[in-house]
Every structure is written in structure tokens, then in C-alpha cells.
Design a protein around this motif. Sequence first.
Motif, PDB file in Angstrom:
ATOM      1  N   ASN A 120       0.789  -1.237   0.000  1.00  0.00           N
ATOM      2  CA  ASN A 120       0.000   0.000   0.000  1.00  0.00           C
ATOM      3  C   ASN A 120       0.818   1.281   0.000  1.00  0.00           C
ATOM      4  OD1 ASN A 120      -2.440  -1.259  -0.182  1.00  0.00           O
ATOM      5  ND2 ASN A 120      -2.637  -1.501   2.034  1.00  0.00           N
ATOM      6  N   SER A 121       2.036   1.225  -0.509  1.00  0.00           N
ATOM      7  CA  SER A 121       2.822   2.451  -0.572  1.00  0.00           C
ATOM      8  C   SER A 121       2.899   2.935  -2.014  1.00  0.00           C
ATOM      9  CB  SER A 121       4.233   2.183  -0.044  1.00  0.00           C
ATOM     10  OG  SER A 121       5.125   3.110  -0.615  1.00  0.00           O
ATOM     11  N   LEU A 122       2.582   4.211  -2.207  1.00  0.00           N
ATOM     12  CA  LEU A 122       2.645   4.754  -3.574  1.00  0.00           C
ATOM     13  C   LEU A 122       4.086   4.868  -4.057  1.00  0.00           C
ATOM     14  CD1 LEU A 122      -0.126   7.486  -3.502  1.00  0.00           C
ATOM     15  CD2 LEU A 122      -0.046   5.497  -4.996  1.00  0.00           C
ATOM     16  N   MET A 123       5.037   4.873  -3.116  1.00  0.00           N
ATOM     17  CA  MET A 123       6.440   4.958  -3.516  1.00  0.00           C
ATOM     18  C   MET A 123       6.843   3.787  -4.412  1.00  0.00           C
ATOM     19  SD  MET A 123       7.586   7.684  -2.670  1.00  0.00           S
ATOM     20  CE  MET A 123       9.310   7.453  -3.067  1.00  0.00           C
ATOM     21  N   PHE A 124       6.092   2.685  -4.302  1.00  0.00           N
ATOM     22  CA  PHE A 124       6.383   1.496  -5.113  1.00  0.00           C
ATOM     23  C   PHE A 124       6.457   1.873  -6.591  1.00  0.00           C
ATOM     24  CE2 PHE A 124       4.679  -2.078  -7.607  1.00  0.00           C
ATOM     25  CZ  PHE A 124       5.612  -3.041  -7.283  1.00  0.00           C
ATOM     26  N   PHE A 125       5.626   2.825  -7.019  1.00  0.00           N
ATOM     27  CA  PHE A 125       5.572   3.139  -8.439  1.00  0.00           C
ATOM     28  C   PHE A 125       6.759   3.981  -8.891  1.00  0.00           C
ATOM     29  CE2 PHE A 125       1.271   2.209  -7.146  1.00  0.00           C
ATOM     30  CZ  PHE A 125       0.937   1.264  -8.083  1.00  0.00           C
ATOM     31  N   LEU A 126       7.467   4.581  -7.919  1.00  0.00           N
ATOM     32  CA  LEU A 126       8.648   5.364  -8.297  1.00  0.00           C
ATOM     33  C   LEU A 126       9.927   4.558  -8.075  1.00  0.00           C
ATOM     34  CD1 LEU A 126       7.528   8.765  -6.790  1.00  0.00           C
ATOM     35  CD2 LEU A 126       7.666   8.168  -9.200  1.00  0.00           C
ATOM     36  N   SER A 127       9.773   3.377  -7.490  1.00  0.00           N
ATOM     37  CA  SER A 127      10.966   2.631  -7.096  1.00  0.00           C
ATOM     38  C   SER A 127      11.706   2.032  -8.291  1.00  0.00           C
ATOM     39  CB  SER A 127      10.585   1.530  -6.107  1.00  0.00           C
ATOM     40  OG  SER A 127       9.672   0.655  -6.736  1.00  0.00           O
ATOM     41  N   SER A 128      11.008   1.778  -9.403  1.00  0.00           N
ATOM     42  CA  SER A 128      11.731   1.184 -10.522  1.00  0.00           C
ATOM     43  C   SER A 128      12.122   2.279 -11.506  1.00  0.00           C
ATOM     44  CB  SER A 128      10.858   0.136 -11.210  1.00  0.00           C
ATOM     45  OG  SER A 128      10.526   0.523 -12.519  1.00  0.00           O
TER      46      SER A 128
END
Lengths: 163, 490, 326
Positions: B456-464
Motif C-alpha cells: 500500500n505504498s505509492l512509492m512502489f511506483f517510483l521505485s523502478s
Amino acid sequence: MAAQEQTDGPPPRQPIFREVWGDVTVAIAMLAVAAAFYFGADAIETPQATEIGPRAYPKACSLALAIAAAALLAGAIVRVTKSELGETIAFPRFGAVAIAALITGVVAVTLEDLGFNLVIGVWVLVMCLLGGVRSPLMLVALCGGYLLFAKVVFQLLLKTPLP
Amino acid sequence: MLQNLMLGFSALASLKAITSLMVGILLGYTVGCIPGISASIGIALLLPFTFGMEPVPALCMLVAVYMASEYGGAIPAILVNVPGVPGAAAAAFDGYPMTQRGEAGKALTLSILGSGAGSFLSTIFLILTAQVMADVALAFGPAEYFALAVLGLSLIVTLSTGSLLKAMIGLLFGLVLTAIGVDPLTGDNRYVVVRGLLDGIPFVPALIGLFALAEVFFMLEIANQPQPKMPTKLSLWSSLGVLNPHWGNVFRSSVIGYIIGVIPGAGAAIASFAAYACEKRLNKGPIPFGEGNPDGVVASETANNAVVCGALAPMLALGVPGSASAAILIGGLMIHGLQPGPLLFTNSPQVPYSIFASLLIGLPIMVVLGLAGARLWVLVTLIPRGVVATMVGALCLTGAYASDNDEFSVAVAVAFGVIGYLLRKVDIQPAPIVLALVLGEMMEINLRRGLISGNNSLMFFLSSPISGSLLVVAALLLFVSLFTRKRAVA
Amino acid sequence: MGTTPRRIVVAVLSVLAAAATLQIAAAAFPEKPIHYVLHVSPGGATDVLARVLATALEKQLGQTVVVENRPGGSGARQMAALEKGPNDGHVIGAVTASHIAIFQQRLKEYNIDSVEWVAQMVVDPYLFAASPNAKFQSLEELAAYAKANPGKVKIAGFELGSGGHIAWEILSASMGLPRDAIIYVPYRSVKDGIVATLGGHADFSIGYVDLVLPYATTNKLNVIGVMSDKRSDLLPNAPTIKEAGFDADTDWQQFRGIIAPKGTPPDRQQALAEAIRKAMETPEFKKYVKDAQLMPEFRGPGAFRAFVKKQDDLTRDWLQKLKLAK
């Protein structure tokens, strides 16, 4: 796109509709769509208790749609108060288009019951008449020609069954 | 590799294989021209016929159908503003205004040459990079797909003409509609008021309605007006030169089409919109995009044909189809006992290489047939509008039915026809709605999948790195356009 | 006098008549082409299997077998076509294990008694395949790693409540893992989940033998457990769940078979099942099954129904346990 450009000389019985009223209509319609989807989301049956379930996405989208539609409505109201009603939205040959839409709708509900040949044959006939084809020979040729074409291409070539 | 390619050519060097190639191309043209029978449906319909054939001719035929139908869709798009396949929607933006100017011949010639060039370049890319591109396909996980969908949706600011607010309304309307159907992750029914909506709004009939049936109604409006001017004819020789000013465009659009083709789930429609938007940004010519700029036709057609080869790369190298059509081709391989995937190149190299060879041999045939056809197709503009409207309409209704063998799809097409007609009256164009219908589910499903994966972290989408950079590009596109638009208005 | 010959004549005649009716009954089916309705579009594994079966069946039945693709609506369009019938054996349909979950979750007006279960053809045991980069390369290591790092491991599979998801929950329960130890990420199909694992977007995934074999043989995936009582011939190095040390119910399997409209006469079901059994013995079908890496396992009407009943009960239990039932 480009088709609506050439609409000078309005025919006699054409509804007159200003651009701003078009905006108001579409804004209200979209608000209604947004409301239907937003409140409809609560009716989605889901046993899922997670935060991002099946309801979140339609709710978010319909909220955004409502905001955009409200903005359009607000802009239109401002223009009405300034009496900037905009160009006329033309509906040339409104009667013909309405009949065409109606018989196309009829095709959609009768195709499987009455059979492809009858329904599409009649449809082609009426559309040709609406489109200004008057010669009986031409009408028969177009109906027959299309039905034959459909038989050959769809049934023989592509093997898709037609009703 | 050269040796393998020779092996491929020799596998093709039979009358049977060349004949099946020709038949495939002709069938592909037919399928492409008919609204409703998109490339994937056409291949699916023809698949059963290939079961009795030898593997190589069978595959040549299917690949030829795929290639030719992606081109064929441009013909009705240019002539009557009715895209025959989803990937040809962008070709109508400028192709149809060209026809109205009396340049149908030039537009058709550009589209076939663009398609040919796009196919040729992407075939070369495919031969050289099939194995590498397989890794690109795998690099796309939830975060990357979500970012791709966002980037695709942000193209709206470039694609739309007229009011941005109305384009946004069209886009959001489309996005709301993609919520209909069974929830893709949990299987719950959403807004399934009619049984036919279980799988969501069927895309092909909706497209037929928005573009084609709406256009039929518009044609009917002006059926009693004089015909447009007689198209100017091009000599066959001079027609070969019309592509010359567009080579930069052809190269860029081929690359865009090829890469988007590689990514599973992102098909010809997205690729042609993306290439169109890219060229529109770069356009310095006198004619604005959307008013009959030849570059618009070239970009869209080159890109949607380059998708074909792009989609074949991960399919052959990995067994992962890059598009719906490629997924059906896998069925064509499997029936012959061939398993596409990492072992195909080692165990039966004649199969992928004969596909490459058939692409290379098929291309000139496709272009010649297309050029000859273009000269005939121009005559359509001489037929009275009322008759064209009727015939296109009848074809749409039949195509909508055949796309699903279901009356419900006809109803969907009619409903969207009326909606599309009315929305165009208030200057809401069909393109944003279609863009949303194409990308909506990809966005939602991967957003939710990403949130599940990333706790549930939106940061996941910036991680790659891939998704991060795609999102940054999308954001830049939005801000830059908003800024330039404001300035243009002021 | 006269009675005996007459009796004989009558007897002979009645025998002849009986034989004739028997002949008619036998010859009458199938009297016209058989429609074989699929719930998938052309090109997928189920479609290809159906077409191979159709060709083999034509030889057994002496009638054309028309394959009709009616994809869409999660099988609703196929069910509608089956309901339309006629239920005289001339309409059959393809069925997979997913139908059971769909009946329970989406098409609730149907259940396993809405159709006749004619024959099962192949089974596909579920298996679990790990990415070579995952921190675990066996089920035992997985259990230990997941317990030590809850919420760190991701498994990719088909949508929530699907057969594959339930298979994972069965295994997970037998491993004694708490529910949130491993994140289940649902994908559009089993294959999509495998692709996500290949790309490193998940640590391991659910799969079938035919789907993972090309990747397992090229070391792009490592099969850490097969949910079956015996090892797969094609993956001889992959341990079964039991061998890996866990006691999970191996009756939970994906299957493909044939159904018929409700009310299809039992003798015709039997005739169809017999023809399917014979078709499965033909060299063409056997070759296909081998090429496609399927596990043939024939079950006739009665046995198939009983097997399906068990799957149905298991599905209901698990959907309730997972709070996915409505």
C-alpha cells in the motif's frame, strides 16, 4: 472532426441550439453519469474488506468526472450571464438522422429473432432512401449486393455464422 | 544468424508457402477494411483453416494476415473517417481531411508506403533484437504498466484539439466506463446490469459505434450536398516518391511502434496514438496536425505496422505474446506441436526464421498490392454519400455482430454510435474516450496490483527506474502542454 | 396345429423388431453434426485441445463435430448456448475447473447441477515455481524465509478465489503460515503470473506443467513443489509437495472435460463418453497430449460427477475461509 464544417443554409425544421446550451446539456448528463457510477459503487457486492477494493476506482473516476463536468457547467453559466451564447450547433437533416438512429436501434434488438437477411435488407433499403437514392433498380441492387457480399465475405470466407 | 535466415528462406521457397503468403495478405486486407473484424479477430477466425496445413505455410499465412490487416484498417479510415481496426484510428485524424481536400490518393499511398517502411524497419529490429527485447517485455511489472498507462493517458493533452476541458471530460467518461464488468482482481461484478457486460463494455463494438456509426450519421446529414472534388491522380512512379520527405518520421514511428509492440498488452492503438502525438509535437510544417498533415498519416500507419514485429519478439523468444493477435498465433504454433519460448530458437530455428523470411518476402507483395489497391480505393470518394453511408453502416452492423457472434455487441455499437454523434456535436471527440477505454483497465489493475505488491505504498511506483522515468515524462508532458496551451490562447 | 409356426413367426418377428429398434437407437445417435461449445476464444490451450478432440471424435462418431467459440461473460455465453440445447446429446461443451469457482462467485444462477458432466479428459496438477533469484529454492526454505520475513515474499497467481489461489491457500495452510506472511498478487491469468515471476516482479508463482516446462528446462524458473501424488514425467527433478515435507490435499486439481446440457439422456452421455475415451486412444490425440505436456486421465459420467462434487465442496469451504464467498 471535419464533417460538421459544411452546414450553411439550415433546412426548415431544424432545432436551433446554441453552443453554450450544448455545454450545459453535456455537463448535466456527465454529472448524472458520475452520480450514477458514484452511488452505484456502493451497490457493488464485495466480501473484500481491503482498502483498495473494487469500489475505489469507479468512485475516484466518477468524482473526477463530476469535477470536470461541474467546471464545464460553471463556465457555461458564466457565459450565459454575459450572454455569450456562442455559435449555433446545427443538426442538419435532423429528421433523417433521427430515423436512421431509430432503425439502427431496431436492428440491434431484432437481428437474432428475425434473421440477418430480412433485418439488414430492410435497414439498407431505409438508409438508402434516407440517403437520397431513389431509383428502384439501384435500391434493389444495393440491398441484394450487400446481402450477397455479406454472405460471401462473412459466411464463406471468414466462416462467421450470421443469424 | 544469416545461416538461419537462409534456412528460413529455403523453408519458404515453395509454391505452397508463397501462395499462402499471398492469400494471407489478401485476407488481411479484407479483414482490416471491415470495421469490427480487427487483426486479432481476423487471425482467430482464420486459425482453424491453418490446422490442416504444414507449420511453415500456416504461420506465414497467419503472420501475413496480421501484417496486412493492421494496414488495411487505414483504408476506410482515410476514405470515410471510419477506422477498420483500432490501430487505424489515428490515421483518420489527418487522412480524412486529406481526402476532403481531394488528396485521398496521396493519403492512401502514404499509408501503404508508411506501413511497408514501418514493417520493414521493425522486421530488421526483430531479427537483430528479438532475444534482447524479450527482457524488455519481462521488465514490465505492475509499476511499469501503471506508469505506461498514465503516460498514455497524458497523451490526451497533445492529441486533443479544441477545449482541453472537454477532452478531459471525454477521457474521464471513458475511464468511468472501464469500471463496468467483472472486477479484474477480485471477480466481483461491477455495474453488470445486463449479462453482456460481465466482461466490460466490448471494445471493438464501442469503437465501431464511436467512430464509424457516428460518422455514418454525419454522412447522412450531408448526403444531399454536392460530392467533394475529384481526387487528383498520382502516377505509380511519382507515388513512390511521396514518402521521401518523411523518413525521419518513419524511423521514429517505427521505433515507437516496435517498442510498444514488445510490451505485452500495449497494442497498435496505443502505438499509433503515441507516434502521432510525438510527430505532432515535432511538427514545424505549415499544415497543423488534424487538418490533413501527411505526417499524421505516416506516423500512425508506420507505428501500427511496426507493432506487429514488436509483438512477435517476446512471443518467439519467450512464449509471451506482445499483443492479442500474437497470443492467437501461439495457438497456431501449438497446434503443430511447437511451443514458442526459449527453446524454439534452439530446437526448431526454421520456424522463427521462416517467420522473419516471410515478413521480408511478404512486405514487397503487400506494398505492391496496396499501391495497386490505393488507386482503386480512391474511386470510393466518387460514390454518392448516401450510398457510402449505407454500405459503411451495414458493414459496421455486420462487423459488430461478427466480432462476438452476439446481438449484444450490435446494441453496444448502436448505443455508442448515438453517444458519439451527440458528443461530437458539443465538440467532445471520440479519441479521448477510446484512449481511456484502451488504457483504463491497464491503469486500474496495475495500480491495485502495485499497491498489493508494495504494501500500500505509492512509492512502489517510483521505485523502478522504468516506471519512475515514464511517470516523470508524463508529468512533464502535462505541465509543458498546459503552459504552451495557455500561451497559445493568450 | 398352426400355432407353433405362428408362434415362431411372432417370436422371430418380435426379436427382429427388437433388434431393429436397438439398431435404430444405436444408429440414431448421433444423427446430425454435434456442436461443441467452448467458453474461450480460438488459440488458447483449451481451444487447441478442443479442436484436436473434435477431429478425433468425428472419426468415432461418424458425424461432423462443429467447434463453436463463445467466449465472454466469464463463461456466461457458453452456458446460455448450452441451455438453449437441444439436450439430446448433439450439443456438448468444454469445461475446466474454473467453471466451478465461477458458478460460486459470479454466475450464481448456475451450479454444478446445471449441466451433465460427461467425461473428464486431462488433469493438470498445480505446481509452484520460484524465480532463480528468490531467497528460497525449496518449499522448506520458503516456509522458513516467509516466517522470518513476513510480508516480504510475493506469489503471483490467477485472480482471487481462482483454483490456483485456493491451491496456494491449501499449501500455505499445510505449511502453517499465517495469512499475511506471503503476499498473493493476482494476475489476469496463470500465464501472466508466471511471466511476472520471470521478470522478477514476484518471487514465485503458481503454474501448470505445460506452462512452466519451457522455463524450467532453461533454468529460468525452479519448480519447488508439484501438487500431486507422483512426480511429473516431464519434470522428474521437481519434488511433490509430500516429498517436500508438507501434507496438502492433492485432490485439488485443474481438469478439462466435456459437459452437456441438463437432461441429456444417460445412454447418450455414456455413448459420448465412450467415443471420447476411444478418441483419446487414437495416435493423433496421444501425440498431441504428449506434445502439449498434458496428463490424460479419463473419467466417465458417474466418476466425473463425483470428482466435480468434491471439488465443488472444497471450493465452497475455501471461499468461505478466505472470505471471498458472497
